[in-house]
Design a protein around this motif. Structure first.
Motif, PDB file in Angstrom:
ATOM      1  N   ARG A 144      -3.011   2.015   0.331  1.00  0.00           N
ATOM      2  CA  ARG A 144      -2.111   0.769   0.130  1.00  0.00           C
ATOM      3  C   ARG A 144      -2.359   0.583  -1.145  1.00  0.00           C
ATOM      4  O   ARG A 144      -1.463  -0.702  -1.503  1.00  0.00           O
ATOM      5  N   ALA A 145      -2.771   1.703  -2.403  1.00  0.00           N
ATOM      6  CA  ALA A 145      -2.585   1.583  -3.473  1.00  0.00           C
ATOM      7  C   ALA A 145      -1.471   0.956  -3.390  1.00  0.00           C
ATOM      8  O   ALA A 145      -0.451   0.719  -4.672  1.00  0.00           O
TER       9      ALA A 145
ATOM     10  N   GLY B 265      -8.374   0.094  -1.771  1.00  0.00           N
ATOM     11  CA  GLY B 265      -6.422  -0.289  -2.656  1.00  0.00           C
ATOM     12  C   GLY B 265      -6.637  -1.031  -3.209  1.00  0.00           C
ATOM     13  O   GLY B 265      -5.401  -0.722  -4.500  1.00  0.00           O
TER      14      GLY B 265
ATOM     15  N   TYR C  16      -6.938   3.606   1.982  1.00  0.00           N
ATOM     16  CA  TYR C  16      -6.804   3.205   0.634  1.00  0.00           C
ATOM     17  C   TYR C  16      -6.124   3.475  -0.289  1.00  0.00           C
ATOM     18  O   TYR C  16      -5.273   2.811  -1.603  1.00  0.00           O
TER      19      TYR C  16
END
Length: 168
Positions: A150-151, A116, A147
């Motif tokens: 999260r990014a 992320g 991920y």
């Protein structure tokens, strides 16, 4: 492997193809399909298609550009040697005539481990390169990867899970 070695590989493959065509008159199509590839043919093909080969990297870049510019699905390329991870930054909107428009601002390869943090960093770099202010971004369409969630969180962008979009 340099370009000279690539040309040798290419010449050897072309010679093998000419020889194969010559044998076509001697062998039936079924016999050709069943014929085992020689070790030399196999090694030459593998050397020319090695992903670290300069020509292979150049072709991968061109394929990536084609996928991005033509808005093709990533599974367009299924064969080994062109398997790269791509991250694209695409903007969508409508023009003065109320027609849908979209632009791929940038498409980059992700060679590092997909995290992320890395995806958020790449998104921010592209956003800054194109001078797109964060408040102008309405949503990030993403897949279900943790991920990617999260990014979006790190980049402070609202996100839409691609599988959750329903067209009525």
């Amino acid at each position: 492997m340099g370009y000279t070695e690539y040309e040798k590989c290419d010449a050897a493959l072309k010679k093998a193809e000419v020889e194969k065509k010559r044998k076509c008159t001697e062998e039936t199509s079924l016999q050709l399909v069943k014929r085992q590839v020689t070790l030399q043919e196999s090694l030459m093909k593998n050397q020319c298609c090695d992903s670290s080969h300069e020509k292979s990297r150049e072709l991968d870049k061109l394929i990536c550009e084609m996928i991005a510019l033509q808005d093709l699905p990533f599974n367009f390329i299924e064969e080994p040697g062109a398997g790269v991870s791509l991250q694209s930054f695409t903007v969508h909107g409508i023009n003065d005539d109320f027609k849908r428009v979209y632009l791929v601002l940038k498409c980059v390869t992700l060679e590092e481990r997909h995290t992320g943090d890395l995806v958020a960093q790449k998104l921010d770099e592209i956003r800054e390169e194109w001078d797109v202010h964060r408040q102008k971004l309405h949503a990030m369409v993403r897949d279900g990867g943790s991920y990617m969630r999260r990014a979006a969180r790190i980049s402070q962008i609202d996100d839409i899970h691609l599988a959750s979009i329903t067209i009525v």
